[in-house]
Design a protein around this motif. Structure first.
Motif, PDB file in Angstrom:
ATOM      1  N   LEU A 222       0.724  -1.123  -0.061  1.00  0.00           N
ATOM      2  CA  LEU A 222       0.042   0.072   0.034  1.00  0.00           C
ATOM      3  C   LEU A 222       0.819   1.213  -0.207  1.00  0.00           C
ATOM      4  O   LEU A 222       2.173   1.341   0.447  1.00  0.00           O
ATOM      5  CB  LEU A 222      -0.907  -0.072   1.003  1.00  0.00           C
ATOM      6  N   PRO A 223       0.379   2.268  -0.543  1.00  0.00           N
ATOM      7  CA  PRO A 223       0.920   3.689  -0.517  1.00  0.00           C
ATOM      8  C   PRO A 223       1.327   4.171   1.002  1.00  0.00           C
ATOM      9  O   PRO A 223       0.161   4.768   1.453  1.00  0.00           O
ATOM     10  CB  PRO A 223       0.247   4.192  -1.365  1.00  0.00           C
ATOM     11  N   LEU A 224       2.469   4.062   1.627  1.00  0.00           N
ATOM     12  CA  LEU A 224       2.459   4.282   2.882  1.00  0.00           C
ATOM     13  C   LEU A 224       3.589   5.474   3.007  1.00  0.00           C
ATOM     14  O   LEU A 224       4.458   5.675   2.252  1.00  0.00           O
ATOM     15  CB  LEU A 224       3.198   3.133   3.715  1.00  0.00           C
ATOM     16  N   GLN A 225       3.298   6.386   4.257  1.00  0.00           N
ATOM     17  CA  GLN A 225       4.144   7.395   4.301  1.00  0.00           C
ATOM     18  C   GLN A 225       4.625   7.537   5.594  1.00  0.00           C
ATOM     19  O   GLN A 225       4.120   7.122   6.680  1.00  0.00           O
ATOM     20  CB  GLN A 225       3.181   8.678   4.287  1.00  0.00           C
ATOM     21  N   GLU A 226       5.969   7.827   5.719  1.00  0.00           N
ATOM     22  CA  GLU A 226       6.807   7.898   6.935  1.00  0.00           C
ATOM     23  C   GLU A 226       6.628   9.306   7.746  1.00  0.00           C
ATOM     24  O   GLU A 226       6.938  10.102   7.128  1.00  0.00           O
ATOM     25  CB  GLU A 226       8.222   7.591   6.880  1.00  0.00           C
ATOM     26  N   LEU A 227       6.191   8.909   8.795  1.00  0.00           N
ATOM     27  CA  LEU A 227       5.925  10.208   9.739  1.00  0.00           C
ATOM     28  C   LEU A 227       6.597  10.035  11.097  1.00  0.00           C
ATOM     29  O   LEU A 227       7.705   9.431  11.105  1.00  0.00           O
ATOM     30  CB  LEU A 227       4.454  10.358  10.217  1.00  0.00           C
ATOM     31  N   ALA A 228       6.550  10.934  11.908  1.00  0.00           N
ATOM     32  CA  ALA A 228       7.570  11.387  12.834  1.00  0.00           C
ATOM     33  C   ALA A 228       7.524  10.149  13.730  1.00  0.00           C
ATOM     34  O   ALA A 228       8.506   9.693  14.303  1.00  0.00           O
ATOM     35  CB  ALA A 228       7.167  12.609  13.953  1.00  0.00           C
ATOM     36  N   THR A 229       6.464   9.575  14.167  1.00  0.00           N
ATOM     37  CA  THR A 229       6.337   8.258  15.162  1.00  0.00           C
ATOM     38  C   THR A 229       5.657   6.984  14.531  1.00  0.00           C
ATOM     39  O   THR A 229       5.263   5.896  15.162  1.00  0.00           O
ATOM     40  CB  THR A 229       5.474   8.796  16.534  1.00  0.00           C
ATOM     41  N   ARG A 230       5.179   7.185  13.126  1.00  0.00           N
ATOM     42  CA  ARG A 230       4.534   6.165  12.540  1.00  0.00           C
ATOM     43  C   ARG A 230       4.345   5.985  11.119  1.00  0.00           C
ATOM     44  O   ARG A 230       4.813   7.143  10.348  1.00  0.00           O
ATOM     45  CB  ARG A 230       3.119   6.130  13.158  1.00  0.00           C
ATOM     46  N   TRP A 231       4.296   4.883  10.632  1.00  0.00           N
ATOM     47  CA  TRP A 231       3.860   4.844   9.004  1.00  0.00           C
ATOM     48  C   TRP A 231       2.515   5.174   9.068  1.00  0.00           C
ATOM     49  O   TRP A 231       1.571   4.767   9.992  1.00  0.00           O
ATOM     50  CB  TRP A 231       4.269   3.490   8.443  1.00  0.00           C
ATOM     51  N   GLU A 232       1.941   5.769   8.019  1.00  0.00           N
ATOM     52  CA  GLU A 232       0.560   5.821   7.659  1.00  0.00           C
ATOM     53  C   GLU A 232       0.346   5.895   6.273  1.00  0.00           C
ATOM     54  O   GLU A 232       1.117   5.942   5.359  1.00  0.00           O
ATOM     55  CB  GLU A 232       0.092   7.314   8.256  1.00  0.00           C
ATOM     56  N   ILE A 233      -0.895   5.426   5.913  1.00  0.00           N
ATOM     57  CA  ILE A 233      -1.263   5.106   4.558  1.00  0.00           C
ATOM     58  C   ILE A 233      -1.770   6.591   3.696  1.00  0.00           C
ATOM     59  O   ILE A 233      -2.188   7.611   4.707  1.00  0.00           O
ATOM     60  CB  ILE A 233      -2.503   4.234   4.466  1.00  0.00           C
ATOM     61  N   ASP A 234      -1.584   6.627   2.594  1.00  0.00           N
ATOM     62  CA  ASP A 234      -1.996   7.721   1.830  1.00  0.00           C
ATOM     63  C   ASP A 234      -3.452   8.172   1.970  1.00  0.00           C
ATOM     64  O   ASP A 234      -4.210   7.222   1.910  1.00  0.00           O
ATOM     65  CB  ASP A 234      -1.737   7.632   0.483  1.00  0.00           C
ATOM     66  N   PRO A 235      -3.774   9.259   2.818  1.00  0.00           N
ATOM     67  CA  PRO A 235      -5.152   9.584   3.063  1.00  0.00           C
ATOM     68  C   PRO A 235      -6.164   9.337   1.819  1.00  0.00           C
ATOM     69  O   PRO A 235      -7.354   9.141   1.908  1.00  0.00           O
ATOM     70  CB  PRO A 235      -4.890  10.926   3.640  1.00  0.00           C
ATOM     71  N   ALA A 236      -5.840   9.420   0.543  1.00  0.00           N
ATOM     72  CA  ALA A 236      -6.686   9.428  -0.527  1.00  0.00           C
ATOM     73  C   ALA A 236      -6.868   8.026  -0.873  1.00  0.00           C
ATOM     74  O   ALA A 236      -7.809   7.718  -1.782  1.00  0.00           O
ATOM     75  CB  ALA A 236      -5.780  10.023  -1.614  1.00  0.00           C
ATOM     76  N   HIS A 237      -6.132   6.992  -0.549  1.00  0.00           N
ATOM     77  CA  HIS A 237      -6.282   5.809  -0.679  1.00  0.00           C
ATOM     78  C   HIS A 237      -7.655   5.226  -0.173  1.00  0.00           C
ATOM     79  O   HIS A 237      -8.046   5.585   0.903  1.00  0.00           O
ATOM     80  CB  HIS A 237      -5.090   4.886  -0.096  1.00  0.00           C
ATOM     81  N   ARG A 238      -8.248   4.116  -0.873  1.00  0.00           N
ATOM     82  CA  ARG A 238      -9.380   3.535  -0.343  1.00  0.00           C
ATOM     83  C   ARG A 238      -9.476   2.847   0.954  1.00  0.00           C
ATOM     84  O   ARG A 238     -10.391   2.624   1.575  1.00  0.00           O
ATOM     85  CB  ARG A 238     -10.202   2.851  -1.708  1.00  0.00           C
ATOM     86  N   TYR A 239      -8.111   2.475   1.335  1.00  0.00           N
ATOM     87  CA  TYR A 239      -8.253   1.816   2.498  1.00  0.00           C
ATOM     88  C   TYR A 239      -7.516   2.848   3.697  1.00  0.00           C
ATOM     89  O   TYR A 239      -7.320   2.136   4.807  1.00  0.00           O
ATOM     90  CB  TYR A 239      -7.040   0.627   2.356  1.00  0.00           C
ATOM     91  N   SER A 240      -7.740   4.032   3.409  1.00  0.00           N
ATOM     92  CA  SER A 240      -7.352   4.856   4.569  1.00  0.00           C
ATOM     93  C   SER A 240      -8.233   4.791   5.777  1.00  0.00           C
ATOM     94  O   SER A 240      -7.713   4.914   6.899  1.00  0.00           O
ATOM     95  CB  SER A 240      -7.661   6.479   4.069  1.00  0.00           C
TER      96      SER A 240
END
Length: 355
Positions: free
Chosen positions: A146-164
């Protein structure tokens, strides 16, 4: 009085189910031979929980039976027969790492044991709802693409993805790396579905995220939040495996999961599948969980970092609860991660201090 038959009855989910359905007035027959001690050592034994159930729950009847023993299991089902109104199957070998040590035992417990449970139920109580604790590991490592983004304390999914909102049940379980544990649970999951679709039994596979609660006998190989809090409370060294400690899991308290079981029991369906976890309401990264444990205990966690992640491990997994909530709109999450960890700390000070 009807009977609820629960495998893995001294474990985290099984014991919560024992108390809940016994309080509803059902006689509860528990099947548990403490294989968790065999898998993970004395610290993971559930014998303490079994003893507590036998002392505190008057309508609990324990059977020290191995679910791989088809004839012994069948005898238990035959004894209670059509008086069995509910079957909950939680017994399992639950670890990625342990499965690779002994694939035969892992598969015989998870796949063959589930087949034995299904066949015994079909023979003796085919109308009873059959609830199975599956796992999100049936999706293998597909969540990692899945399109994941690295943030300061966690990985998070692209908010535009249908699995957000979370990963839904339409994610493929094929063509991915599952671990041998994931593969044996896929076999069990599909069997449970098939007994619903082919034989018309009221079966359900709950594909759980991290199942947790204060009665978890957590170990390094299984029981993320419970083992982390135990290490924080006792000063035991803790190892973070890969992903910079930013890997994300949703965590569902055992009471919330049993409440979902109760919804299905009262209005069952055939061959159903649900992703179940804390969803967007109860999730955390490893780093975030460590910070919470340190805040609650007032102690720094003695931890180290290992660059290699566990094989097939998820970087980010949050369950989409929409399907279950659509079918059972009266259900919802009541525990978030801070509340879960605070309860673990409060309930286990004496037990974990002794270890």
């Amino acid at each position: 009085m009807g009977v609820a038959l629960i495998s893995g009855s001294a474990g985290l989910i099984g014991s919560e189910a024992v108390r809940f359905f016994a309080a509803l007035g059902l006689d509860v027959v528990g099947i548990d031979n403490d294989m968790r001690q065999y898998f993970f050592g004395a610290e993971a034994s559930t014998r303490w929980n079994r003893s507590r159930l036998e002392r505190q729950v008057g309508n609990y009847h324990h059977q020290d039976v191995d679910i791989r023993d088809a004839s012994a299991l069948d005898a238990v089902f035959a004894k209670y027969g059509k008086s069995i109104e509910l079957v909950i199957h939680t017994a399992a070998q639950p670890s990625h790492d342990w499965a690779a040590r002994d694939p035969f035992v892992d598969f015989s417990v998870n796949a063959n044991g589930t087949l034995n449970m299904l066949e015994a139920a079909r023979a003796h109580c085919p109308d009873a709802p059959f609830i199975f604790t599956s796992t999100n590991k049936v999706y293998g490592d597909t969540p990692n693409v899945l399109p994941l983004q690295e943030l300061a304390t966690r990985w998070e999914i692209d908010p535009a993805h249908r699995y957000s909102p979370g990963i839904a049940e339409d994610m493929s379980i094929d063509q991915s790396k599952h671990s041998l544990f994931g593969a044996s649970k896929v076999a069990a999951d599909v069997l449970v579905q098939e007994y619903g679709r082919y034989f018309g039994m009221k079966t359900v596979s709950f594909r759980g995220g991290c199942l947790t609660g204060p009665n978890h006998s957590g170990t390094q190989l299984h029981g993320f939040l419970a083992y982390l809090m135990k290490c924080a409370m006792t000063g035991t060294p803790y190892t973070i495996f890969g992903y910079q400690g930013k890997q994300v899991r949703d965590n569902i308290h055992s009471a919330d999961l049993i409440a979902a079981f109760a919804e299905f029991f009262h209005n069952p369906r055939s061959g159903e599948v649900y992703n179940i976890g804390g969803g967007r309401e109860s999730n955390c990264s490893m780093l975030e969980a460590i910070a919470l444990c340190e805040e609650i205990t007032g102690r720094k966690l003695n931890h180290t970092y290992a660059e290699d992640n566990r094989s097939g491990d998820h970087i980010w997994y949050i369950s989409d609860l929409a399907k279950f909530k659509a079918h059972y709109p009266g259900w919802g999450i009541t525990y978030d991660v801070p509340r879960i960890l605070q309860e673990m700390y409060s309930v286990n000070q004496e037990r974990w201090a002794l270890t």
